[in-house]
Scaffold this motif. Structure first.
Motif, PDB file in Angstrom:
ATOM      1  N   GLY A 482       3.070   2.014   1.423  1.00 53.22           N
ATOM      2  CA  GLY A 482       4.415   1.655   1.015  1.00 53.22           C
ATOM      3  C   GLY A 482       5.044   0.612   1.923  1.00 53.22           C
ATOM      4  O   GLY A 482       5.696  -0.336   1.456  1.00 53.22           O
ATOM      5  N   ARG A 483       4.851   0.756   3.233  1.00 51.60           N
ATOM      6  CA  ARG A 483       5.420  -0.211   4.170  1.00 51.60           C
ATOM      7  C   ARG A 483       4.750  -1.580   4.053  1.00 51.60           C
ATOM      8  O   ARG A 483       5.412  -2.628   4.155  1.00 51.60           O
ATOM      9  CB  ARG A 483       5.287   0.323   5.601  1.00 51.60           C
ATOM     10  N   VAL A 484       3.434  -1.587   3.823  1.00 56.82           N
ATOM     11  CA  VAL A 484       2.728  -2.877   3.697  1.00 56.82           C
ATOM     12  C   VAL A 484       3.117  -3.576   2.404  1.00 56.82           C
ATOM     13  O   VAL A 484       3.441  -4.778   2.412  1.00 56.82           O
ATOM     14  CB  VAL A 484       1.199  -2.653   3.770  1.00 56.82           C
ATOM     15  N   THR A 485       3.112  -2.867   1.293  1.00 58.01           N
ATOM     16  CA  THR A 485       3.489  -3.517   0.042  1.00 58.01           C
ATOM     17  C   THR A 485       4.938  -3.955   0.064  1.00 58.01           C
ATOM     18  O   THR A 485       5.303  -4.971  -0.538  1.00 58.01           O
ATOM     19  CB  THR A 485       3.237  -2.582  -1.157  1.00 58.01           C
ATOM     20  N   GLY A 486       5.769  -3.221   0.809  1.00 57.50           N
ATOM     21  CA  GLY A 486       7.176  -3.615   0.901  1.00 57.50           C
ATOM     22  C   GLY A 486       7.389  -4.904   1.683  1.00 57.50           C
ATOM     23  O   GLY A 486       8.461  -5.521   1.580  1.00 57.50           O
ATOM     24  N   ALA A 487       6.401  -5.314   2.457  1.00 55.49           N
ATOM     25  CA  ALA A 487       6.519  -6.557   3.221  1.00 55.49           C
ATOM     26  C   ALA A 487       6.093  -7.785   2.424  1.00 55.49           C
ATOM     27  O   ALA A 487       6.168  -8.909   2.934  1.00 55.49           O
ATOM     28  CB  ALA A 487       5.679  -6.459   4.493  1.00 55.49           C
ATOM     29  N   ILE A 488       5.630  -7.580   1.184  1.00 55.36           N
ATOM     30  CA  ILE A 488       5.157  -8.689   0.367  1.00 55.36           C
ATOM     31  C   ILE A 488       6.023  -8.791  -0.874  1.00 55.36           C
ATOM     32  O   ILE A 488       6.147  -7.850  -1.663  1.00 55.36           O
ATOM     33  CB  ILE A 488       3.686  -8.479  -0.038  1.00 55.36           C
ATOM     34  N   ASP A 489       6.660  -9.936  -1.090  1.00 58.80           N
ATOM     35  CA  ASP A 489       7.525 -10.176  -2.237  1.00 58.80           C
ATOM     36  C   ASP A 489       6.753 -11.038  -3.221  1.00 58.80           C
ATOM     37  O   ASP A 489       6.724 -12.256  -3.119  1.00 58.80           O
ATOM     38  CB  ASP A 489       8.801 -10.871  -1.788  1.00 58.80           C
ATOM     39  N   ARG A 490       6.097 -10.363  -4.210  1.00 59.49           N
ATOM     40  CA  ARG A 490       5.315 -11.087  -5.185  1.00 59.49           C
ATOM     41  C   ARG A 490       6.133 -11.465  -6.411  1.00 59.49           C
ATOM     42  O   ARG A 490       5.584 -12.045  -7.343  1.00 59.49           O
ATOM     43  CB  ARG A 490       4.097 -10.256  -5.608  1.00 59.49           C
TER      44      ARG A 490
END
Length: 490
Positions: A482-490
């Motif tokens: 969750g924290r890693v995907t939250g750092a990427i704005d696709r």
């Protein structure tokens, strides 16, 4: 100078061995109360076999050239997870490359290092393995002169993509490593095909082979897929499993299909007790015996009756992936090819993986459901192969289809018998949101104590996490994703 190290080992390792036996995501099953219970000395002998294996592999497989001392292995891999007791004695012999554990009532259990086949628990009465160990040559291009992902050159994003909040990503990785109770040794994030961030504990790096436990089940699926794609195994998902022992006219096992084995829904009566049952380290625990007894694991897997219909129920049991590997072995050897080098040739060489060690039993069968070692970067490559639908970019600018078209869709789709929508084709899947921090399309190879290779197609991500976590690693890994995907704005 002596090459032997001998000392007392805490018999609290009984508990450590039990923790590692717990199958990821699988609740222990009930056992009829009238089943025989083996005596304590016999049980401790089983545990001693596992401890001998862990000592052997920690020094000779993970350490490679004995870079890890025996004291480090005991301190890092065994003692942190145990109640301290003092009635086991251990010895590691650097000349014979063996480890042995002795205790009252059971004598001595030993494990032997056999080079590229790793460490093997010797069956009682055996002084050596019953196969000829084989050097597995890595036929990959010079990693430092070859571009990522097949090689190591230019592996990292530089600069990072604009849509990535690197401060948030770094904070996520730092947070994960700061959770000391999970003992994370490697954490790698691959985004858009290149490494975006990574962290390692002291003494471990991107190419350190680490025990990956049941992530090896996903390797078994990939080996079958690669063998089918290469034409070495002429079979389809709906074909009956070609196990000669099951082909009798009145044998209900003749109805088990390839897809049932890959979905871990064969219906074989192969009891998995988990770690909490008092008989988890006895013969009754058919699932766990492969980790401590020194038995022929392939024959153990297929020599079981059925207790449910094929395809009806997903049950986490080692019998099914071991049968998958046995089927591949029979096809490979029928062609006149060498089994012990086959995974490197058909799969690992083609993706640039150089650090995998698949350990065997005393008869040369890969214990691919738990005794497999891989490095963080090689698991990242394995994840990318699946993220890219089984097609690998070759160093010359071409492409190599390693897995059949549609194979990745199958392994990442919930099995019909998986009511919680949490298991596919020897991969765990997130369709039932077992990991709420991760997107629904995430799926992962998963091993005991939190070994993960997570593939997240919607975010073009692969996340690898290795290390012996004794706690709630599912919630921990869900938070990481969750924290890693939250750092990427696709």
């Amino acid at each position: 100078m002596s090459t032997r190290t001998e000392s007392r080992l805490p018999t609290g390792l009984l508990i450590a061995a039990g923790v590692a036996l717990l199958s990821a995501g699988c609740a222990p099953e009930s056992v009829e109360p009238d089943e025989a219970v083996e005596d304590e000395a016999h049980i401790r002998g089983h545990v001693a076999g596992r401890v001998a294996h862990h000592l052997c592999a920690g020094v000779f497989v993970v350490g490679r050239d004995y870079e890890r001392t025996v004291e480090e292995v005991v301190a890092q891999d065994l003692e942190p997870f145990d109640e301290l007791r003092d009635d086991f004695r251990y010895r590691v012999d650097l000349e014979t490359r063996t480890a042995s554990v002795t205790g009252e009532g059971f004598g001595t259990r030993s494990a032997e290092y056999n080079g590229d086949q790793g460490c093997t628990i010797l069956p009682i009465g055996f002084e050596d393995v019953a196969f000829e160990p084989t050097v597995v040559e890595r036929r990959t291009p010079d990693p430092e002169m070859t571009a990522w992902p097949t090689g190591n050159a230019d592996a990292h994003h530089d600069p990072p993509p604009a849509e990535v909040d690197m401060a948030a990503l770094d904070a996520a990785l730092d947070w994960a490593m700061a959770q000391r109770e999970h003992h994370t040794r490697a954490l790698v994030v691959v985004y858009a095909g290149k490494i975006l961030g990574e962290r390692y504990a002291g003494g471990f790096g991107p190419n350190t082979p680490q025990i990956s436990w049941s992530q090896g089940k996903s390797i078994a699926a990939a080996l079958m897929g690669a063998a089918i794609q290469a034409g070495h195994l002429d079979i389809g998902l709906d074909d009956p499993a070609p196990v000669p022992e099951w082909r009798g006219e009145d044998d209900p096992r003749r109805e088990i299909r390839i897809r049932d084995l890959l979905n871990m829904s064969s219906g074989l009566d192969f009891l998995n007790l988990g770690s909490d049952d008092e008989r988890s380290r006895t013969h009754a625990n058919e699932h766990g015996r492969i980790y401590f007894e020194g038995i022929d694991v392939f024959e153990h897997a297929i020599d079981q009756p059925m207790d449910t219909l094929p395809g009806a129920i997903f049950r986490y049991r080692n019998s099914d992936p071991l049968t998958v590997a046995r089927i591949v072995r029979q096809a490979v050897e029928a062609r006149g090819d060498d089994w012990l080098t086959y995974p490197q040739r058909i799969l690992f060489d083609r993706i640039g993986a150089r650090d995998y060690v698949l350990e065997t039993d005393a008869w040369g069968n890969f214990i691919i459901t738990g005794y497999d070692y891989g490095s963080a970067w090689d698991w990242a490559r394995f994840g990318l192969l699946h993220l890219w639908d089984g097609v690998w970019p070759t160093p010359d600018g071409g492409s190599d289809r390693i897995l059949p078209e549609g194979w990745v869709d199958f392994v990442s789709t919930p099995a019909p018998g998986a009511e919680l929508l949490n298991y596919g084709g020897l991969f765990w899947v997130n369709r039932g949101r077992s990991h709420p921090g991760a997107p629904e399309d995430a799926y992962w190879a998963l091993g005991a104590m939190g070994q993960y290779t997570a593939i997240i197609p919607s975010d073009d991500l692969v996340i690898v996490r290795l290390g012996p976590s004794p706690g709630d690693y599912s919630a921990y890994m869900s938070d990481i994703m969750g924290r890693v995907t939250g750092a990427i704005d696709r």
